[in-house]
Design a protein around this motif. Structure first.
Motif, PDB file in Angstrom:
ATOM      1  N   TYR A  89       0.837  -1.208   0.000  1.00 37.74           N
ATOM      2  CA  TYR A  89       0.000   0.000   0.000  1.00 37.74           C
ATOM      3  C   TYR A  89       0.871   1.257   0.000  1.00 37.74           C
ATOM      4  CZ  TYR A  89      -3.056   3.676   1.863  1.00 37.74           C
ATOM      5  OH  TYR A  89      -3.725   4.866   2.059  1.00 37.74           O
ATOM      6  N   ILE A  90       1.870   1.271   0.878  1.00 38.94           N
ATOM      7  CA  ILE A  90       2.750   2.441   0.981  1.00 38.94           C
ATOM      8  C   ILE A  90       3.520   2.636  -0.323  1.00 38.94           C
ATOM      9  CG2 ILE A  90       4.759   3.409   2.175  1.00 38.94           C
ATOM     10  CD1 ILE A  90       3.855   1.727   4.649  1.00 38.94           C
TER      11      ILE A  90
ATOM     12  N   HIS B  78     -10.695  -6.047 -11.356  1.00 35.17           N
ATOM     13  CA  HIS B  78     -11.649  -5.809 -10.266  1.00 35.17           C
ATOM     14  C   HIS B  78     -11.405  -6.753  -9.096  1.00 35.17           C
ATOM     15  CE1 HIS B  78     -13.245  -8.835 -13.031  1.00 35.17           C
ATOM     16  NE2 HIS B  78     -13.813  -9.379 -11.975  1.00 35.17           N
ATOM     17  N   LEU B  79     -10.763  -7.895  -9.363  1.00 29.91           N
ATOM     18  CA  LEU B  79     -10.485  -8.863  -8.284  1.00 29.91           C
ATOM     19  C   LEU B  79      -9.410  -8.348  -7.327  1.00 29.91           C
ATOM     20  CD1 LEU B  79     -10.346 -12.290 -10.180  1.00 29.91           C
ATOM     21  CD2 LEU B  79     -12.192 -11.437  -8.743  1.00 29.91           C
ATOM     22  N   LEU B  80      -8.677  -7.327  -7.771  1.00 27.94           N
ATOM     23  CA  LEU B  80      -7.602  -6.809  -6.929  1.00 27.94           C
ATOM     24  C   LEU B  80      -8.052  -5.596  -6.124  1.00 27.94           C
ATOM     25  CD1 LEU B  80      -4.704  -7.019  -9.555  1.00 27.94           C
ATOM     26  CD2 LEU B  80      -5.366  -8.706  -7.866  1.00 27.94           C
ATOM     27  N   GLY B  81      -9.295  -5.125  -6.373  1.00 32.24           N
ATOM     28  CA  GLY B  81      -9.762  -3.896  -5.725  1.00 32.24           C
ATOM     29  C   GLY B  81      -9.616  -2.737  -6.681  1.00 32.24           C
ATOM     30  N   GLU B  86      -9.585  -0.282  -1.330  1.00 32.99           N
ATOM     31  CA  GLU B  86     -10.017  -1.640  -1.671  1.00 32.99           C
ATOM     32  C   GLU B  86      -8.808  -2.530  -1.912  1.00 32.99           C
ATOM     33  OE1 GLU B  86     -12.752  -1.646  -4.943  1.00 32.99           O
ATOM     34  OE2 GLU B  86     -14.411  -0.863  -3.726  1.00 32.99           O
ATOM     35  N   LYS B  87      -7.812  -2.012  -2.631  1.00 30.70           N
ATOM     36  CA  LYS B  87      -6.603  -2.798  -2.895  1.00 30.70           C
ATOM     37  C   LYS B  87      -5.915  -3.173  -1.595  1.00 30.70           C
ATOM     38  CE  LYS B  87      -5.744  -0.842  -7.423  1.00 30.70           C
ATOM     39  NZ  LYS B  87      -4.948  -0.024  -8.306  1.00 30.70           N
TER      40      LYS B  87
END
Lengths: 238, 210
Positions: A89-90, B78-81, B86-87
């Motif tokens: 994420y980062i 879309h499966l990954l967000g 969401e991701k």
């Protein structure tokens, strides 16, 4: 979380202890990306004696992290756990500055994903028991079990042979760029080599040795070590 | 041309790769080669594990890495967000699947299904008890999450859910301990939903248990 008044979401907050394996990954990634963060000291191992209460067992922590573990990461957009998810994420959020820890294209990202999985599924299970018994046991006044240590090291050596073969082909694990995959190895490997005296497993494999010396000497890692273990390490770049 | 998946079709880990292909309507073929052979180690996966998948110009191993790649390149983004949040949630629950779900459930499926059925081996009671206990604690956390969201990462089906399907289905169908899942209201509802997906039904029909 404040007890009263308006809730102000944190800019970037990490719950955990800086010397903990999983929290280290997150702190390292934030430092590589030069992101300011606030550390809320929370020690699930009970090592830091300044923590008098087991905050991670309290309902308000479990509401955020149901596994009762650290790290927990909060910023204005997310509240999340699992260090390897947090560092992705980062890396994605701050891709526009600092090293491209998740690669610069889709193919590179795929390799980072593969080697992060390798670290979690092959490297970690081999190295963790050895570090627990060779390093953590002593921290808690216990003696490590040689019946666990030896098989763990044998298993690790087989993994290191595979790493050696990979590092003959690429400078770092996922390619010729330092990535989240290499970063993820730092905390446990550091303890095994520098606290358990098992550096020979790495130094006898020339490409592995070169890789380790490279990633270990990153200024962010040395800075992190000095902050996490101030009574053992100083930052040579300061 | 069909994409080659290396591994035994019966393996729940290999079936993650098979399911990824099935969801994306990509043709695949199974190559059941010996993971321990020098050739496999040299050319396919040096860690001697499956699944490993051959794409155009490279081979990819580790089921969750394969899943991400297939989703990204074969119309399954879309499966990954879809948003950063969401991701993040998808990644979080994928890690939970890999680190907390897979080890105990793989052990349970091995002891309670694979050993008796294929090796005439009696389950190790201590191993089973220890892993049942871990799995129950995990399922309590899942049940609490699934009371809030329809799927693990949110109200959308993602690779986090997909990654669970083969191993969870095998556990429910073959372990004799399915009540752990069926007795938990939200986990059971989620289980029924995800295993009813046509992509999974297709695999179960194509490869029925003997």
């Amino acid at each position: 979380m404040p007890l009263c008044g308006k809730y102000i979401p944190p800019k970037c907050r990490v719950y955990g202890a800086p010397y903990s394996i999983c929290t280290s990954r997150v702190i390292m990634t934030l430092m590589e990306k030069e992101v300011d963060y606030e550390l809320r000291l929370l020690d699930t191992a009970g090592r830091d004696f300044r923590i008098l209460t087991k905050e991670y067992k309290e309902p308000r922590y479990l509401a955020l992290q149901p596994f009762g573990k650290t790290p927990l990461f909060q910023d204005s957009e997310v509240k999340m756990f699992e260090s390897r998810a947090i560092i992705r994420y980062i890396a994605r959020k701050h891709d526009d500055h600092g090293p491209h820890l998740y690669g610069t294209n889709e193919k590179e990202r795929t390799m980072v994903d593969q080697w992060l999985e390798v670290e979690a599924q092959n490297y970690n299970p081999a190295i963790a028991p050895a570090v627990f018994h060779l390093v953590f046991a002593a921290w808690f006044g216990k003696i490590g079990d040689i019946r666990v240590i030896n098989p763990s090291l044998e298993r690790l050596e087989k993994v290191l042979d595979i790493y050696e073969a990979q590092l003959m082909k690429t400078r770092y694990l996922a390619g010729d760029f330092f990535s989240l995959a290499d970063l993820s190895h730092l905390p446990f490997t550091h303890l095994l080599i520098n606290h358990a005296g098992k550096g020979d497993l790495y130094s006898k494999r020339p490409f592995l040795k070169a890789w380790w010396e490279d990633i270990f000497s990153r200024p962010t890692w040395l800075k992190h070590l000095a902050k996490a273990f101030p009574h053992i390490y100083y930052d040579p770049n300061e | 041309m069909a994409i080659k998946i290396h591994g035994r079709q019966l393996s729940p880990l290999v079936r993650v790769a098979m399911l990824a292909m099935s969801e994306m309507n990509v043709e695949s073929e199974i190559i059941e080669d010996d993971m321990r052979s020098p050739e496999y180690l040299a050319k396919v996966n040096p860690f001697g594990k499956h699944p490993a998948v051959e794409f155009d110009d490279f081979i990819l191993y580790e089921s969750r890495a394969i899943l991400r790649y297939v989703a990204t390149n074969y119309g399954g983004l879309h499966l990954l967000g879809s948003t950063p949040k969401e991701k993040a949630m998808v990644d979080q629950w994928v890690e939970v699947q890999g680190c907390y779900f897979e080890p105990p459930v793989r052990s349970l499926v091995t002891e309670l299904y694979f050993f008796p059925k294929f090796l005439e081996r009696v389950p190790d009671v201590a191993v089973v008890e220890e892993n049942l206990s871990k799995f129950e604690k995990l399922l309590n956390i899942y049940d609490a999450q699934l009371a809030k969201t329809k799927y693990l990462a949110g109200d959308f089906y993602s690779m986090a859910d997909l990654a669970h399907i083969p191993m969870l289905h095998r556990f429910v169908v073959s372990s004799g301990k399915e009540s752990l899942v069926t007795s938990r209201k939200h986990v059971n509802a989620w289980y029924e939903t995800i295993t009813s997906r046509p992509a999974w039904k297709k695999i179960v029909e194509q490869y029925p248990d003997v």
